[in-house]
Write a protein that holds these residues in place. Structure first.
Motif, PDB file in Angstrom:
ATOM      1  N   ALA A 250     -28.348  -4.484 -39.288  1.00 39.44           N
ATOM      2  CA  ALA A 250     -28.191  -5.772 -39.414  1.00 39.44           C
ATOM      3  C   ALA A 250     -29.303  -6.608 -39.191  1.00 39.44           C
ATOM      4  N   VAL A 251     -30.113  -5.658 -38.873  1.00 37.58           N
ATOM      5  CA  VAL A 251     -31.442  -7.279 -38.226  1.00 37.58           C
ATOM      6  C   VAL A 251     -32.381  -7.677 -39.530  1.00 37.58           C
ATOM      7  N   THR A 252     -31.808  -6.123 -40.951  1.00 36.78           N
ATOM      8  CA  THR A 252     -32.532  -6.509 -42.216  1.00 36.78           C
ATOM      9  C   THR A 252     -32.413  -7.595 -42.290  1.00 36.78           C
ATOM     10  N   ASP A 253     -30.583  -7.173 -42.357  1.00 41.16           N
ATOM     11  CA  ASP A 253     -29.740  -8.082 -43.338  1.00 41.16           C
ATOM     12  C   ASP A 253     -28.341  -8.394 -43.145  1.00 41.16           C
ATOM     13  N   PRO A 254     -28.233  -9.291 -41.915  1.00 36.60           N
ATOM     14  CA  PRO A 254     -27.437 -10.163 -40.429  1.00 36.60           C
ATOM     15  C   PRO A 254     -25.876 -10.261 -41.803  1.00 36.60           C
ATOM     16  N   LEU A 255     -25.721  -8.876 -41.306  1.00 32.86           N
ATOM     17  CA  LEU A 255     -24.194  -8.368 -42.697  1.00 32.86           C
ATOM     18  C   LEU A 255     -24.003  -6.532 -41.653  1.00 32.86           C
ATOM     19  N   ALA A 256     -22.441  -6.546 -41.272  1.00 31.14           N
ATOM     20  CA  ALA A 256     -21.939  -5.394 -41.219  1.00 31.14           C
ATOM     21  C   ALA A 256     -21.079  -5.166 -41.366  1.00 31.14           C
ATOM     22  N   GLY A 257     -20.954  -3.767 -41.734  1.00 32.55           N
ATOM     23  CA  GLY A 257     -19.399  -3.635 -43.147  1.00 32.55           C
ATOM     24  C   GLY A 257     -18.995  -2.685 -42.199  1.00 32.55           C
ATOM     25  N   ALA A 258     -17.325  -2.315 -42.542  1.00 37.01           N
ATOM     26  CA  ALA A 258     -17.105  -0.475 -41.895  1.00 37.01           C
ATOM     27  C   ALA A 258     -16.904   0.208 -42.910  1.00 37.01           C
ATOM     28  N   GLU A 259     -17.938   0.329 -43.827  1.00 35.53           N
ATOM     29  CA  GLU A 259     -17.993   1.149 -44.756  1.00 35.53           C
ATOM     30  C   GLU A 259     -19.107   1.902 -43.860  1.00 35.53           C
ATOM     31  N   ARG A 260     -20.287   1.119 -43.255  1.00 34.40           N
ATOM     32  CA  ARG A 260     -21.252   1.983 -42.970  1.00 34.40           C
ATOM     33  C   ARG A 260     -20.677   3.457 -41.395  1.00 34.40           C
ATOM     34  N   MET A 261     -19.368   3.177 -41.263  1.00 36.06           N
ATOM     35  CA  MET A 261     -19.092   3.993 -40.607  1.00 36.06           C
ATOM     36  C   MET A 261     -18.150   5.421 -40.987  1.00 36.06           C
ATOM     37  N   GLN A 262     -18.386   5.021 -42.341  1.00 35.08           N
ATOM     38  CA  GLN A 262     -17.192   6.037 -42.993  1.00 35.08           C
ATOM     39  C   GLN A 262     -17.174   7.494 -43.140  1.00 35.08           C
ATOM     40  N   TRP A 263     -16.687   8.691 -42.839  1.00 33.34           N
ATOM     41  CA  TRP A 263     -17.736  10.064 -43.008  1.00 33.34           C
ATOM     42  C   TRP A 263     -18.598  10.523 -43.857  1.00 33.34           C
ATOM     43  N   THR A 264     -18.613   9.709 -44.673  1.00 35.84           N
ATOM     44  CA  THR A 264     -19.942  10.312 -45.922  1.00 35.84           C
ATOM     45  C   THR A 264     -21.284   9.726 -45.427  1.00 35.84           C
ATOM     46  N   ALA A 265     -20.987   8.354 -44.594  1.00 34.89           N
ATOM     47  CA  ALA A 265     -22.512   8.179 -44.135  1.00 34.89           C
ATOM     48  C   ALA A 265     -22.773   9.167 -43.185  1.00 34.89           C
ATOM     49  N   SER A 266     -21.525  10.007 -42.089  1.00 31.49           N
ATOM     50  CA  SER A 266     -21.818  10.359 -41.184  1.00 31.49           C
ATOM     51  C   SER A 266     -22.197  11.839 -41.949  1.00 31.49           C
ATOM     52  N   GLY A 267     -21.727  12.296 -42.906  1.00 36.73           N
ATOM     53  CA  GLY A 267     -22.690  13.414 -43.828  1.00 36.73           C
ATOM     54  C   GLY A 267     -23.638  13.023 -44.153  1.00 36.73           C
ATOM     55  N   GLU A 268     -23.939  11.800 -45.064  1.00 40.53           N
ATOM     56  CA  GLU A 268     -25.340  11.715 -45.532  1.00 40.53           C
ATOM     57  C   GLU A 268     -26.418  12.253 -44.006  1.00 40.53           C
ATOM     58  N   VAL A 269     -26.166  11.955 -42.745  1.00 41.66           N
ATOM     59  CA  VAL A 269     -27.847  12.283 -42.050  1.00 41.66           C
ATOM     60  C   VAL A 269     -27.668  13.469 -41.453  1.00 41.66           C
ATOM     61  N   VAL A 270     -26.543  14.110 -41.506  1.00 42.74           N
ATOM     62  CA  VAL A 270     -26.378  15.588 -41.578  1.00 42.74           C
ATOM     63  C   VAL A 270     -26.942  15.898 -42.947  1.00 42.74           C
ATOM     64  N   LEU A 271     -26.873  15.908 -44.471  1.00 38.48           N
ATOM     65  CA  LEU A 271     -27.973  16.002 -45.224  1.00 38.48           C
ATOM     66  C   LEU A 271     -28.810  15.923 -45.019  1.00 38.48           C
ATOM     67  N   MET A 272     -29.168  14.706 -44.931  1.00 36.41           N
ATOM     68  CA  MET A 272     -31.161  14.142 -44.834  1.00 36.41           C
ATOM     69  C   MET A 272     -31.235  15.678 -43.204  1.00 36.41           C
ATOM     70  N   THR A 273     -31.155  15.792 -42.775  1.00 38.31           N
ATOM     71  CA  THR A 273     -31.754  16.370 -41.447  1.00 38.31           C
ATOM     72  C   THR A 273     -31.261  18.046 -41.932  1.00 38.31           C
ATOM     73  N   ILE A 274     -30.559  18.477 -42.542  1.00 33.81           N
ATOM     74  CA  ILE A 274     -30.927  20.090 -43.282  1.00 33.81           C
ATOM     75  C   ILE A 274     -31.962  20.091 -44.372  1.00 33.81           C
ATOM     76  N   LEU A 275     -32.241  18.805 -45.576  1.00 36.23           N
ATOM     77  CA  LEU A 275     -32.735  19.102 -45.945  1.00 36.23           C
ATOM     78  C   LEU A 275     -34.435  18.640 -45.941  1.00 36.23           C
ATOM     79  N   GLY A 276     -34.354  17.850 -44.640  1.00 33.90           N
ATOM     80  CA  GLY A 276     -35.687  17.667 -44.239  1.00 33.90           C
ATOM     81  C   GLY A 276     -36.408  19.003 -43.454  1.00 33.90           C
TER      82      GLY A 276
END
Lengths: 377, 450
Positions: A250-276
């Motif tokens: 939000a600091v770099t782009d002062p806009l907050a949308g609900a889609e940030r909370m969608q389960w796909t976003a939760s899944g993404e961070v799991v992917l990131m961690t496993i991938l790395g």
């Protein structure tokens, strides 16, 4: 202070990490990724994944709802902008704290269960947050349109201090506008601090206890440890990391949308961690960079860009190559990411870090001479 | 482990940070200078090409529209570069276009996927501006996205030529100096639909709204309420549904017993296809309520949606910005060259995007500069014709185009698979015009700084 004293090895790791992050605008150039927006995303999602790894990597508790904290951090930050000041410092502090608060609540309930039940509980909470932000809480979150900072918002602190901004509101770090490269360096510094804290946690007795929980929680209980407070702390800390990442979005782009909370976003961070590489220090950061790189660079290849790329080939071969490659780039970038993920999970369960270690070991066994110089890394 | 004190190379956090920040300053410094050396963002004067950024939904509920928009953009680029038959470049009045690129520079483009999400749309717009050097961003099929990207473009100092966006807010309370919209809006839809609904369904009706829950849905619900209630209609309920819901049965069941006799579907894209299909499957159209036939109204119509909804669309009223069956010279030229390229007629989304690209290029030629402030000056109050909508004006106060509005009805006996909409009435511009400072519509453009 003991807290800042690192072993030489860790100090070197810190220095290399800081240098790599801060010099990213230079060495990312050949990869076509050296532009502020993507670099900011690298830093922000890197921080998100590093925080997630404190929970998932150390305790083995797989949370499927971390995006909720990302969203909460974003919303809090935008509200801080609206009500107090466009300075990112209070915004990030509030974003992190409020996310921490929610993490205490969600963690307290979810951590009563383990394994798949814990995952489902966190997923349910995140989905609840998402739906609330989308519908019932529309007056606070502005629903699908997203919460934005408007020029006629109160901004009490800024008014009191007489800070005036021209044009549309943007985060301002004591006069430096939070866009472009300054915003990236702001994120980068927070990322480095976040990485340092994570390093300290990994090396601390606290981190050891978390690892013990992962390896055998029952045995730990039998020795007289109450594991729940440690788990809750781990959950809250990683929730605060997520909140901080959301704040910086939000600091770099002062806009907050609900889609940030969608389960796909939760899944993404799991992917990131496993991938790395789960449970490694640097792995989650690598995973975050890789995924964001794919999302932003691969998704932008369109047919004409492909034709340019293969233009050195004879025209019939060019057409064939473009037809073959096209489904994997552009809108099909998920396909590439999916195949990569499968390859890594099947052949390198430890993620990219395991791959690097294997490569390194092989090289070491090949060449005996530079044994000492290499072991530092 | 970490207790080793008095190591000669024992780094403290402080020295690490110091070194780090020092390096950062050195690495960052040259880039600030490069940035400031430009008079305005992404000045293409020194190169031989000019890059446009096409930001369209390639995934999600509006992906069909996005795909068609992209086709139109590619066609526009071809025509601007002097390839193909020139399309509407030949019919546009007045025109400064020469068919040799823009100001003699070859037009190139980059694309991005908005995913119909504000976050993703802004990220891809930022990429196109920061990395690819796009001098103009255009596209999108959602007002939420349009509003978000438009304000981003204002911050970045890049012109935004809105694609398909129908909410009043885009040129209403969220209007921006750098943003321009050719497409019509819900206020115009309401004003045009009102009289037609009155003559077909009378003055004693009760409406039930299903509304996509974001800026466009709210805006359209408001406008339709405003104009139907002025006719004497009552509004039974207005239910908000999430964008991209897929299954609307839980929202449609309550309509049956609500006592309403008109269902207004404030949905677009795949959402509209799904909700209309389900409403028809639930037998709404065969029902009799209050002694009258139950009716369905879809205020914003497009041929792509009609294609998706198939039989269900027959006889249903709506409004549209443009339809390929128009017989004026501009529309015919566009349909011909689009058809020759892709083998089927363009949608209204394709039309508005194509026109926006040409208008932008034309404004640069007329201004003689790529500087956005000069381009804005030309576009404000620009009057043109021959682009398929008759005489059109870009109103200077809010950057909204004013032109005739088409009221259409799903064709009962289509002559081809594309002949799905029948034009019922062409509402003249004067009837849909409104004050730029109207209540709930007033906004602040901001300044052009370059």
């Amino acid at each position: 202070m003991n807290f800042f004293k690192l072993s030489p090895r860790d100090a070197l790791l810190m220095v290399v990490f800081a240098a790599v992050v801060l010099l990213a605008p230079i060495w990312m150039k050949p990869f076509g990724a050296a532009y502020p927006d993507l670099l900011q995303k690298f830093a922000i999602f890197g921080l998100f994944a590093i925080g997630f790894n404190i929970l998932f990597g150390l305790t083995g508790y797989l949370s499927f709802g971390h995006a909720a904290f990302l969203g909460i951090g974003s919303y809090t930050t935008v509200w801080t902008f609206k009500l107090l000041s466009m300075n990112p410092i209070p915004a990030v502090i509030f974003g992190t704290l409020v996310a921490g608060l929610f993490a205490v609540l969600i963690g307290f309930v979810s951590l009563r269960r383990t394994g798949i039940y814990f995952s489902i509980l966190t997923l349910a909470f995140a989905q609840m947050c998402y739906n609330l932000a989308y519908s019932v809480l529309t007056p606070i979150t502005n629903g699908e349109t997203g919460l934005r900072v408007l020029r006629d918002d109160p901004m009490l602190l800024d008014k009191a201090l007489g800070v005036v901004q021209e044009g549309s509101p943007i985060g301002s770090f004591f006069g430096i506008n939070m866009r472009g490269y300054p915003a990236f360096y702001f994120c980068a510094v927070i990322l480095i601090i976040g990485f340092f804290i994570s390093l300290r946690i990994f090396r601390s007795p606290f981190g050891l206890k978390l690892r013990a929980i992962k390896s055998n929680q029952n045995r730990m209980r039998y020795t007289g440890f109450n594991t729940r407070p440690y788990l809750l702390w781990a959950f809250v800390i990683s929730g605060m990391y997520a909140g901080m990442a959301g704040s910086m979005l939000a600091v770099t782009d002062p806009l907050a949308g609900a889609e940030r909370m969608q389960w796909t976003a939760s899944g993404e961070v799991v992917l990131m961690t496993i991938l790395g590489g789960v449970g490694t220090l640097i792995g989650p950061m690598l995973g975050a960079v890789l995924i964001k790189y794919f999302e932003n660079i691969f998704s932008a290849f369109n047919e004409s860009a492909l034709h340019d790329m293969f233009s050195f080939l004879p025209s019939w071969l060019e057409t064939v190559m473009v037809t073959v490659v096209h489904p994997f780039v552009g809108e099909g970038w998920h396909l590439t990411l999916g195949s990569l993920f499968m390859v890594i999970v099947i052949f390198l369960p430890g993620g990219l870090v395991e791959g690097a270690t294997r490569l390194f070991k092989r090289r070491k066994s090949d060449g005996v001479t530079n044994k000492n110089s290499g072991s530092e890394n | 482990m970490s207790k080793k004190v008095s190591q000669p190379n024992g780094w403290t956090r402080r020295s690490v940070l110091k070194t780090g920040l020092g390096t950062a300053a050195m690495a960052g410094a040259p880039m600030f200078f490069v940035r400031n050396a430009h008079a305005f963002t992404n000045d293409p004067s020194s190169g031989s090409t000019v890059t446009l950024g096409f930001n369209v939904p390639q995934t999600g509920a509006y992906a069909d529209e996005g795909a068609d928009e992209l086709r139109a953009y590619q066609l526009a680029v071809k025509h601007l570069n002097g390839e193909g038959d020139g399309g509407m470049m030949n019919t546009m009045q007045p025109s400064s276009l020469k068919g040799n690129g823009i100001l003699g520079k070859k037009v190139e483009y980059v694309t991005g996927d908005t995913q119909t999400k504000s976050d993703a749309a802004r990220a891809s717009a930022k990429r196109m501006i920061e990395k690819d050097g796009a001098i103009m961003i255009t596209g999108g099929s959602s007002s939420g996205v349009a509003v978000a990207v438009q304000s981003l473009c204002q911050e970045a100092g890049v012109i935004f030529m809105a694609g398909l966006t129908h909410s009043n807010d885009t040129t209403g309370k969220d209007r921006r100096k750098y943003g321009f919209r050719h497409f019509f809006n819900t206020e115009m839809s309401g004003a045009a639909l009102g009289p037609v609904l009155e003559s077909s369904f009378g003055n004693d009706r009760t409406a039930y709204h299903l509304t996509a829950d974001y800026t466009w849905g709210w805006s359209q619900e408001g406008s339709i309420k405003k104009y139907t209630e002025a006719l004497g209609w009552k509004t039974n309920a207005a239910v908000r549904t999430p964008l991209g819901a897929g299954d609307f049965s839980q929202y449609i069941t309550p309509v049956l017993n609500s006592g309403a006799d008109v269902l207004v579907l404030n949905h677009y894209g795949k959402d509209m296809v799904n909700s209309l299909t389900q409403a028809v499957q639930f037998g709404l159209r065969d029902k009799q309520v209050n002694g009258k036939d139950f009716q369905i109204v879809v205020p914003l119509f497009s041929r792509l949606m009609a294609q998706g909804a198939g039989e269900n669309i027959k006889g249903i009223y709506g409004s549209t910005n443009w339809n390929w069956s128009l017989t004026d010279e501009g529309s015919q030229a566009f349909v011909k060259s689009f058809g020759a390229e892709y083998g089927f007629p363009p949608s209204q989304a394709a039309h508005t995007c194509y026109v926006q690209t040409l208008l932008y290029a034309n404004a640069i030629e007329a201004a003689g500069t790529f500087n956005p402030c000069g381009v804005i000056e030309v576009l404000e109050g620009f009057k043109f014709d021959g682009m398929g909508n008759g005489a059109t004006e870009y109103r200077a106060e809010d950057h909204q185009c004013f032109k005739d509005v088409l009221v259409v009805q799903g064709n009962e006996s289509p002559s081809s698979q594309f002949d799905l909409l029948k034009i019922v009435e062409v509402t003249p511009r004067a009837k849909v015009e409104y004050s730029p400072t109207m209540e709930g519509y007033a906004g602040d453009l901001g300044e052009c700084v370059a």
